[in-house]
Enzyme design. Structure first.
Site: not given
Length: 411
Positions: A65, A71, A74, A148, A248, A275, A295, A343, A369
């Site tokens: 990139c 940026c 990344c 991108c 996701q 969740f 949720e 989650d 995550c």
């Protein structure tokens, strides 16, 4: 304190993607470097700026990139694929180790370039021009992106049109926030921070929506125009996600995560999905088990209910809007289930994990995550009598410092 240039040897790669050099004065973080490399760098307050790469690592590759130096997205695009995936796995291993957890950790499930279907972009004024892109690393400055390599090409092609759309919505002060999601019906664009009088521009906004062939445009939480339902397929069910709702990041990662969840809860007849969002796992689990989906976000629950009303052939699915941080499902309530998947957001779910640890639920799948909070929550479950079968890292945030992980546990 700023020092003259030094020659440094990089020993490891930190969890934020910076190379680390060990010196008599302590560890130095060297952005853009890799283990095994020798660099000449200028040192300032514990960080180093590479002036010259004296000896390159065999694992170094050319970034793909042109925005890589500006940026902030990344961080590790210069690292070859195999060691990159090993680094992501090692992040999970190290997080588990901080809580004295030894568990089998599978190889990282990779993410392909040009596959991210969801992007969050910022638009700001720069004189008469409008910049659209990502913030630079540790900065409020914005990189105006023209390409991108992680985004789907369909999103990249929208960038010029989104800049034009920004001119209709830009407030006198502040920035715009775009959430773009590619769906089966096309691009779903949600804009936050628009000028309060944007309603005066509704004809122009509607025209721009049609010219860009968006599925839906929402501004400040209001749907301006929906040409086609922005549907996502979850199992055999079509779900219209709420504007800017959680999804996701890639379709492939979602399928991988769901496959691990289904594997971990195989044979369970009654499952709680905590969740649950708009039903990523619940709708797939309901093909074989009764599901109670919980949720806290009202819009997500509404989307799930609407999807259920359009779907036949599933087992019984019940929904509940509930703040699981303040009101977790208690151990007595969990007695109704032989399987649970949770989650949570990055903060994790320690309060819910404490109730799960007190329960008799036979199988649990934890999706996260954030390896740090996942490890903390797993420690609670282990102390409650659970054992980890396996932890699998899933890399859906390509070239970044983030990694998903799925842990399968049994009582």
């Amino acid at each position: 304190m700023t020092q003259d240039a030094q020659t440094l040897t990089i020993s490891t790669l930190g969890h934020r993607g910076d190379g680390i050099a060990e010196t008599p004065a302590g560890s130095l973080f060297v952005p853009g470097s890799l283990p095994g490399e020798t660099v000449r760098a200028k040192v300032d307050k514990g960080r180093a700026t590479v002036l010259e790469l004296l000896e390159a690592s065999a694992d170094r590759v050319t970034p793909i990139c042109r925005h890589i130096d500006e940026c902030g997205g990344c961080t590790v695009q210069h690292l070859a694929t195999a060691p990159y995936l090993d680094w992501k796995r090692d992040m999970v291993v190290k997080a588990l180790a901080t809580h004295a957890i030894e568990a089998p950790v599978a190889p990282t499930i990779a993410s392909a370039p040009h596959s991210r279907r969801r992007a969050v972009l910022t638009a700001t004024r720069a004189g008469r021009a409008i910049l659209l892109g990502y913030h630079q690393k540790a900065s409020h400055k914005l990189t105006d992106i023209r390409e991108c390599p992680v985004l789907m090409p369909e999103i990249v092609r929208l960038l010029p049109g989104l800049r034009k759309l920004s001119s209709e919505l830009m407030p006198k002060k502040g920035d715009l926030r775009f959430t773009v999601l590619m769906t089966g019906g096309g691009a779903d664009v949600a804009v936050e921070g628009a000028a309060r009088d944007f309603e005066r521009r509704l004809p122009a906004l509607s025209q721009a929506t049609m010219e860009l062939d968006l599925a839906r445009l929402s501004v400040n939480g209001e749907v301006v125009l929906e040409i086609r339902p922005p549907q996502l397929t979850m199992g055999k069910t079509a779900v219209v996600a709420p504007p800017a709702g959680f999804t996701q990041a890639t379709q492939e990662a979602e399928e991988a995560l769901a496959g691990l969840v289904l594997d971990g809860l195989q044979g369970c007849r009654s499952v709680a999905d905590l969740f649950c969002g708009s039903g990523t796992f619940a709708l797939r689990l309901a093909m074989a088990a009764n599901v109670h989906a919980v949720e806290g976000d009202a819009a997500a629950v509404k989307s799930l209910v609407q999807a259920l009303n359009r779907t036949q052939g599933l087992k019984k699915v019940t929904t509940e809007r509930r703040d699981l941080f303040r009101r977790p499902l208690m151990a007595a309530e969990l007695a109704a289930f032989d399987g649970v998947v949770f989650d949570p957001p990055r903060a994790g779910a320690s309060t819910q994990a404490e109730q799960l640890a007190l329960s008799g639920v036979k199988r649990i799948v934890a999706v996260s995550c954030n390896p740090a909070t996942l490890a903390r929550d797993l420690r609670i479950l282990l102390d409650g009598g659970y054992r980890i079968r396996e932890v699998t890292p899933v890399d859906q945030f390509l070239y970044s410092t983030h990694v998903e992980a799925v842990a399968i546990l049994k009582k």
